[in-house]
Motif scaffolding. Structure first.
Motif, PDB file in Angstrom:
ATOM      1  N   GLN A 252     -36.042  25.210  -9.305  1.00  0.00           N
ATOM      2  CA  GLN A 252     -34.625  24.828  -9.334  1.00  0.00           C
ATOM      3  C   GLN A 252     -33.954  25.200  -8.011  1.00  0.00           C
ATOM      4  OE1 GLN A 252     -32.316  23.406 -11.661  1.00  0.00           O
ATOM      5  NE2 GLN A 252     -34.135  22.586 -12.694  1.00  0.00           N
ATOM      6  N   TYR A 253     -34.748  25.314  -6.967  1.00  0.00           N
ATOM      7  CA  TYR A 253     -34.244  25.750  -5.655  1.00  0.00           C
ATOM      8  C   TYR A 253     -34.127  24.593  -4.675  1.00  0.00           C
ATOM      9  CZ  TYR A 253     -34.963  30.704  -6.806  1.00  0.00           C
ATOM     10  OH  TYR A 253     -34.892  31.953  -7.370  1.00  0.00           O
ATOM     11  N   TRP A 254     -33.044  24.599  -3.904  1.00  0.00           N
ATOM     12  CA  TRP A 254     -32.946  23.780  -2.701  1.00  0.00           C
ATOM     13  C   TRP A 254     -33.496  24.605  -1.550  1.00  0.00           C
ATOM     14  CZ3 TRP A 254     -27.274  21.477  -2.520  1.00  0.00           C
ATOM     15  CH2 TRP A 254     -27.113  20.596  -3.598  1.00  0.00           C
ATOM     16  N   LEU A 255     -34.323  23.967  -0.705  1.00  0.00           N
ATOM     17  CA  LEU A 255     -34.854  24.610   0.491  1.00  0.00           C
ATOM     18  C   LEU A 255     -34.154  23.997   1.702  1.00  0.00           C
ATOM     19  CD1 LEU A 255     -38.681  24.470  -0.369  1.00  0.00           C
ATOM     20  CD2 LEU A 255     -36.947  26.054  -1.211  1.00  0.00           C
ATOM     21  N   LEU A 256     -33.396  24.814   2.409  1.00  0.00           N
ATOM     22  CA  LEU A 256     -32.628  24.334   3.552  1.00  0.00           C
ATOM     23  C   LEU A 256     -33.248  24.816   4.857  1.00  0.00           C
ATOM     24  CD1 LEU A 256     -29.214  25.223   1.952  1.00  0.00           C
ATOM     25  CD2 LEU A 256     -30.052  22.898   2.298  1.00  0.00           C
ATOM     26  N   ASP A 257     -32.758  24.269   5.979  1.00  0.00           N
ATOM     27  CA  ASP A 257     -33.255  24.730   7.270  1.00  0.00           C
ATOM     28  C   ASP A 257     -32.812  26.179   7.503  1.00  0.00           C
ATOM     29  OD1 ASP A 257     -30.583  24.075   7.481  1.00  0.00           O
ATOM     30  OD2 ASP A 257     -30.762  23.062   9.406  1.00  0.00           O
ATOM     31  N   ASN A 258     -33.343  26.783   8.541  1.00  0.00           N
ATOM     32  CA  ASN A 258     -33.064  28.191   8.857  1.00  0.00           C
ATOM     33  C   ASN A 258     -33.482  29.138   7.739  1.00  0.00           C
ATOM     34  OD1 ASN A 258     -31.965  27.541  11.389  1.00  0.00           O
ATOM     35  ND2 ASN A 258     -29.953  27.132  10.483  1.00  0.00           N
TER      36      ASN A 258
END
Length: 276
Positions: A252-258
């Motif tokens: 249920q996670y969004w993986l974003l940059d940085n």
């Protein structure tokens, strides 16, 4: 631009295809899978509504409930986290009708690879896949037993977790696709270790209380372009606004940059403005 109170992401999976995600927000559904690779800006309007009674609340409990629902609803009772403590048979269930519809039904015991192997329980396995496996970010899963109730599933899980973990390390899960595990061999090994305890559960709860499942493992893939090297969690209660490139979705996670990640399920009931 999308605006409204969110719920946990909905998932759909077919064998051989990456999981498809959609985010309920207000009266709309955002196709999140299609947005992987896009820039996203999210702002929390500092309003929270209970996902059950819709009452405005200053603080969210148990992934979306107000305090009143937390202490009133059967689905928020501690036996949901520890099903071996189910007390329906004692006549003390908070909502007997809800208990009949959800706890006094068959459950599945499963093995999963979420970065480490684990034991778990789930209500539904549809087309060979459970949404619970997806929510936990499992890349492999195998149903091994079907049991007659949530109580029995908890008793069985308690026996197994003497030999295998029952928790997902979410940081490990988010750092990449793990090495594959021979879940069939692991199943046989565990059955040999707990045979006596399972026989005792059958003796106490009936010969049909549990039955073994001769299934094959399923493999699950996720719409991820890049995994974080070092996981940095976003907390919407402290950081009301964030933006970045959506590198992928797992569990249920969004993986974003940085290397930033956010557990969207944790913020069910939060009023967000999402700009793509």
């Amino acid at each position: 631009m999308y605006s409204g109170n969110i719920r946990k992401m909905q998932v759909a999976a077919q064998p051989g295809e990456a999981v498809k995600y959609s985010l309920p927000i207000g009266d709309e559904q955002i196709d999140m899978t299609a947005l992987v690779g896009s820039s996203i800006r999210v702002k929390h309007s500092q309003q929270i509504h209970c996902i059950h009674c819709q009452t405005k609340t200053k603080k969210s409990f148990n992934q979306g409930y107000c305090y009143r629902c937390l202490i009133k609803l059967a689905q928020c009772d501690t036996c949901i986290i520890k099903p071996e403590n189910c007390h329906y048979h004692l006549g003390t269930c908070r909502e007997p009708k809800w208990g009949e519809e959800n706890c006094m039904q068959s459950h599945f015991v499963y093995l999963a690879n979420t970065g480490t192997t684990k034991i778990g329980i789930t209500r539904h396995v549809t087309d060979g896949i459970s949404s619970r496996w997806i929510d936990q970010g499992a890349t492999q899963a195998l149903a091994i037993l079907r049991v007659k109730s949530r109580l029995v599933s908890g008793l069985v899980e308690t026996v197994f977790k003497q030999h295998i973990a029952d928790k997902t390390n979410w940081r490990t899960m988010l750092k990449g696709a793990p090495e594959q595990v021979d879940l069939i061999s692991l199943r046989e090994q565990l059955f040999n270790q707990v045979e006596g305890e399972l026989d005792m559960i059958s003796s106490e709860h009936g010969i049909q209380a549990l039955s073994m499942i001769d299934a094959q493992p399923v493999e699950i893939t996720y719409p991820v372009q890049a995994y974080p090297d070092k996981v940095k969690s976003i907390n919407l209660d402290k950081e009301q606004e964030f933006e970045g490139t959506l590198n992928g979705i797992k569990g249920q996670y969004w993986l974003l940059d940085n290397d930033r990640v956010i557990n969207m399920r944790k913020y069910a009931g939060y009023h967000l403005e999402i700009e793509v």
